[in-house]
Design a protein around this motif. Structure first.
Motif, mmCIF file in Angstrom:
data_model
loop_
_atom_site.group_PDB
_atom_site.id
_atom_site.type_symbol
_atom_site.label_atom_id
_atom_site.label_comp_id
_atom_site.label_asym_id
_atom_site.label_seq_id
_atom_site.Cartn_x
_atom_site.Cartn_y
_atom_site.Cartn_z
ATOM 1 N N UNK A 136 0.832 -1.202 0.000
ATOM 2 C CA UNK A 136 0.000 0.000 0.000
ATOM 3 C C UNK A 136 0.872 1.260 0.000
ATOM 4 N N UNK A 137 1.926 1.270 0.793
ATOM 5 C CA UNK A 137 2.827 2.427 0.826
ATOM 6 C C UNK A 137 3.440 2.662 -0.548
ATOM 7 N N UNK A 138 3.821 1.603 -1.234
ATOM 8 C CA UNK A 138 4.375 1.729 -2.577
ATOM 9 C C UNK A 138 3.369 2.276 -3.563
ATOM 10 N N UNK A 139 2.149 1.800 -3.472
ATOM 11 C CA UNK A 139 1.093 2.270 -4.368
ATOM 12 C C UNK A 139 0.835 3.756 -4.137
ATOM 13 N N UNK A 140 0.755 4.146 -2.886
ATOM 14 C CA UNK A 140 0.520 5.559 -2.561
ATOM 15 C C UNK A 140 1.682 6.406 -3.052
ATOM 16 N N UNK A 142 3.665 5.778 -5.517
ATOM 17 C CA UNK A 142 3.595 5.835 -6.983
ATOM 18 C C UNK A 142 2.574 6.855 -7.454
ATOM 19 N N UNK A 143 1.466 6.984 -6.734
ATOM 20 C CA UNK A 143 0.455 7.959 -7.154
ATOM 21 C C UNK A 143 0.944 9.390 -6.945
ATOM 22 N N UNK A 144 1.848 9.582 -5.999
ATOM 23 C CA UNK A 144 2.381 10.923 -5.726
ATOM 24 C C UNK A 144 3.445 11.327 -6.744
ATOM 25 N N UNK A 145 4.118 10.345 -7.329
ATOM 26 C CA UNK A 145 5.203 10.662 -8.272
ATOM 27 C C UNK A 145 4.758 10.564 -9.723
ATOM 28 N N UNK A 146 3.481 10.334 -9.940
ATOM 29 C CA UNK A 146 2.951 10.233 -11.299
ATOM 30 C C UNK A 146 2.913 11.592 -11.964
ATOM 31 N N UNK A 147 2.339 11.666 -13.153
ATOM 32 C CA UNK A 147 2.273 12.945 -13.873
ATOM 33 C C UNK A 147 1.455 13.980 -13.109
ATOM 34 N N UNK A 148 1.896 15.205 -13.201
ATOM 35 C CA UNK A 148 1.193 16.304 -12.533
ATOM 36 C C UNK A 148 -0.157 16.556 -13.204
ATOM 37 N N UNK A 149 -1.208 16.802 -12.418
ATOM 38 C CA UNK A 149 -2.509 17.123 -13.012
ATOM 39 C C UNK A 149 -2.451 18.479 -13.713
ATOM 40 N N UNK A 150 -3.256 18.617 -14.748
ATOM 41 C CA UNK A 150 -3.275 19.897 -15.489
ATOM 42 C C UNK A 150 -4.206 20.889 -14.888
#
Length: 150
Positions: A136-140, A142-150
């Motif tokens: 779960x920590x890894x998934x979270x 990963x969601x923080x380091x994904x592409x920036x929202x526009x």
């Protein structure tokens, strides 16, 4: 999905309350914010000190906030601050002996509280829980380091 989200929220708040209770009872005299700021200094094997910017980034706070906190901790004898010999612009932070003892005390108290709670699980349950929490920590993360929202 909603049930899982509610359980995660409940766990998060229970952990915050538990940590706050430990901090409130501790003789170490450190807050959770100070603990987060100082934690990397325990791994400073050479004892040369770490830059303020690295401590701030690790604690997820701004450098000016870290500087204010570190000045207070220095006044209380927890850390020392000195200019880097290699870069005059850089300030290095080191734990004093008293600071290291306070940090060790706080970590020991927090781990004892965690161990007491986790001892309610069987070894197999603890292993499975640890695996799922790491996942779960890894998934979270990963969601923080994904592409920036526009």
């Amino acid at each position: 999905m909603e049930e899982l989200a509610q359980a995660a929220d409940q766990l998060f708040y229970a952990m915050r309350r538990s940590r706050a209770a430990t901090v409130g009872r501790s003789a170490a005299g450190l807050s959770m914010a100070q603990l987060a700021l100082l934690a990397p200094l325990m791994e400073d094997a050479r004892g040369d000190g770490l830059p303020v910017g690295r401590l701030a980034a690790n604690a997820d706070i701004s450098v000016p906030t870290a500087i204010r906190m570190l000045k207070q901790l220095e006044a209380n004898g927890v850390v020392t601050r000195r200019r880097s010999e290699h870069d005059e612009r850089q300030v290095l932070i080191r734990l004093t002996d008293d600071g290291a003892q306070r940090l060790t005390t706080m970590r020991t108290e927090l781990r004892a509280r965690q161990s007491q709670a986790l001892s309610q699980f069987t070894p197999d349950e603890r292993h499975a829980l640890a695996a799922q929490l790491h996942r779960l920590a890894g998934i979270i993360a990963d969601t923080m380091t994904g592409p920036e929202p526009r």
